[in-house]
Enzyme design. Structure first.
Site, PDB file in Angstrom:
ATOM      1  N   GLY A  15       0.831  -1.211   0.000  1.00  0.00           N
ATOM      2  CA  GLY A  15       0.000   0.000   0.000  1.00  0.00           C
ATOM      3  C   GLY A  15       0.866   1.263   0.000  1.00  0.00           C
ATOM      4  O   GLY A  15       0.607   2.212  -0.751  1.00  0.00           O
ATOM      5  N   ARG A  91       1.344 -19.361  -0.891  1.00  0.00           N
ATOM      6  CA  ARG A  91       0.283 -18.341  -0.948  1.00  0.00           C
ATOM      7  C   ARG A  91      -1.040 -18.934  -0.480  1.00  0.00           C
ATOM      8  O   ARG A  91      -1.829 -18.267   0.175  1.00  0.00           O
ATOM      9  CB  ARG A  91       0.153 -17.793  -2.372  1.00  0.00           C
ATOM     10  CG  ARG A  91       1.378 -17.027  -2.849  1.00  0.00           C
ATOM     11  CD  ARG A  91       1.200 -16.483  -4.247  1.00  0.00           C
ATOM     12  NE  ARG A  91       2.374 -15.777  -4.714  1.00  0.00           N
ATOM     13  CZ  ARG A  91       3.387 -16.353  -5.373  1.00  0.00           C
ATOM     14  NH1 ARG A  91       3.365 -17.646  -5.654  1.00  0.00           N
ATOM     15  NH2 ARG A  91       4.423 -15.630  -5.775  1.00  0.00           N
ATOM     16  N   ARG A 154       9.193 -10.439 -13.513  1.00  0.00           N
ATOM     17  CA  ARG A 154      10.292 -11.257 -12.961  1.00  0.00           C
ATOM     18  C   ARG A 154      10.964 -12.065 -14.074  1.00  0.00           C
ATOM     19  O   ARG A 154      12.196 -12.118 -14.174  1.00  0.00           O
ATOM     20  CB  ARG A 154       9.743 -12.205 -11.886  1.00  0.00           C
ATOM     21  CG  ARG A 154       9.385 -11.457 -10.612  1.00  0.00           C
ATOM     22  CD  ARG A 154       8.826 -12.363  -9.524  1.00  0.00           C
ATOM     23  NE  ARG A 154       8.702 -11.598  -8.288  1.00  0.00           N
ATOM     24  CZ  ARG A 154       7.750 -11.781  -7.370  1.00  0.00           C
ATOM     25  NH1 ARG A 154       6.838 -12.715  -7.547  1.00  0.00           N
ATOM     26  NH2 ARG A 154       7.729 -11.047  -6.283  1.00  0.00           N
ATOM     27  N   HIS A 178      -1.340 -17.547  -9.947  1.00  0.00           N
ATOM     28  CA  HIS A 178      -0.188 -16.910  -9.298  1.00  0.00           C
ATOM     29  C   HIS A 178       0.351 -17.874  -8.243  1.00  0.00           C
ATOM     30  O   HIS A 178       0.199 -17.669  -7.047  1.00  0.00           O
ATOM     31  CB  HIS A 178      -0.652 -15.595  -8.660  1.00  0.00           C
ATOM     32  CG  HIS A 178       0.463 -14.758  -8.125  1.00  0.00           C
ATOM     33  ND1 HIS A 178       1.634 -14.537  -8.801  1.00  0.00           N
ATOM     34  CD2 HIS A 178       0.580 -14.067  -6.952  1.00  0.00           C
ATOM     35  CE1 HIS A 178       2.406 -13.744  -8.074  1.00  0.00           C
ATOM     36  NE2 HIS A 178       1.800 -13.462  -6.946  1.00  0.00           N
TER      37      HIS A 178
END
Ligand code: APR
Length: 313
Positions: A15, A91, A154, A178
């Site tokens: 953020g 994740r 990347r 992802h």
């Protein structure tokens, strides 16, 4: 013309960097929103950024808040609310914590920001963006997940370093979920038009693909938390494409409705981003190996989406 309003939901590492980039690019006024326990933190970051803008000469305003009313009418929402990974976590391990957070963010977004282009960054990305769109009922063209831009960046960087060329000359696309089985599309990867396999040997290319897939984890194990500069840059590229109607072709997580043979699933695919949000999902033909890799990635995403669908509302 009034300045655009960008609400950043989550005033943490990503953020803060998002706000910094928005201010330096002068894309609009920024609200840095976080939970009440972190309101002062958000206000402090906002003030720090505004003071920096006096030196850089940016007129963008930044306010910190824990009041959703301050986000009302936002043109763009970028959602990073939730916890990031710690070393050893995948994740998908974040789903139990981040699901209730994304649901509460969705309920407020629906109430306060019904016209925004929403970009979800929170992980596990594909499942979180799926749930955000389902829960808000927003048009799927106005809800995108940020992953492909980051994963492609990347891949581009590692290719550029290996080939000894400028990052500007590498064009690459990483599709799929992802996660560690994301799908770098070598058939769509060139160095200024030269197919990548003419400049980089297969073993080197395979090592780069493996490093790209583990690119997020490599940073988590070094820093103890997840990356923030490159994820922020990925979301800014999407926000900028929307706000400036750039019609950029980029990889984003989009809700598929038959494209690539999938339905009712958010997955990283090439899309065109402009003033209409995701204006088009570009259905490119893939090699048999790429199709198989995409299917493997899609089935990993589906498993997490099932967890989300089955979790009590
Ligand atoms: N509403 C708004 N903000 C929230 C909420 C909520 N309901 N719940 C948590 N937050 C805030 C936290 O208070 C924290 O300030 O989200 C912020 C997240 O910031 P960081 O912990 O610094 O995490 P960051 O590195 O920014 O990553 C955020 O993006 O890439 C993903 O995996 C990453 O899921 C993680 C997210």
């Amino acid at each position: 013309m009034a300045r655009k309003k960008i609400a950043l939901i989550g005033a943490g590492n990503i953020g803060g960097e998002l706000a910094n980039m928005l201010v330096s690019k002068q894309l609009g006024d920024v609200v840095l929103f976080d939970i009440p326990q972190k309101e002062n933190f958000a206000k402090g970051k906002a003030l720090d950024l505004e003071q920096a803008s006096a030196l850089s000469g940016s007129d963008s305003r930044v306010t910190g808040s824990s009041n959703w009313a301050d986000c009302a009418g936002a043109d763009v929402l970028i959602i990073t609310a939730g916890i990031p990974r710690k070393p050893g976590q995948s994740r998908d391990d974040l789903v139990a914590t981040n699901l209730p957070i994304i649901r509460s963010v969705a309920d407020n977004a629906k109430k306060y920001c019904p016209n925004a282009f929403s970009i979800v960054v929170s992980n596990p990305l594909d499942a979180m963006v799926y749930e955000f769109q389902r829960r808000t009922g927003f048009a799927s063209a106005k809800v995108a997940g940020m992953a492909g831009a980051l994963d492609s960046a990347r891949y581009q960087l590692f290719l550029a370093r290996e080939a000894g060329v400028s990052v500007k000359d590498v064009r690459a696309l990483v599709l799929g979920g992802h996660g560690d089985d994301m799908v770098p599309i070598s058939s769509a990867t060139t160095i200024n038009g030269v197919p990548v396999d003419r400049l980089i040997a297969k073993d080197k290319l395979d090592a780069i693909i493996a490093r790209t897939r583990g690119g997020g984890g490599e940073i988590v194990s070094l820093m103890g938390t997840s990356a923030y500069y490159a994820p922020a840059a990925g979301a800014i590229a999407m926000a900028e494409a929307y706000l400036l109607d750039q019609k950029r072709l980029m990889a984003c997580a989009a809700l598929l409705d038959g494209q690539y043979g999938y339905r009712d699933l958010y997955l990283g695919v090439p899309v065109i981003v402009g003033a209409g949000g995701i204006e088009k999902i570009v259905d490119i033909s893939l090699t048999a190996d790429e199709k198989a890799a995409l299917e493997k990635s899609a089935s990993s995403v589906r498993k997490v989406v099932e967890v989300v669908k089955n979790a009590a509302q």
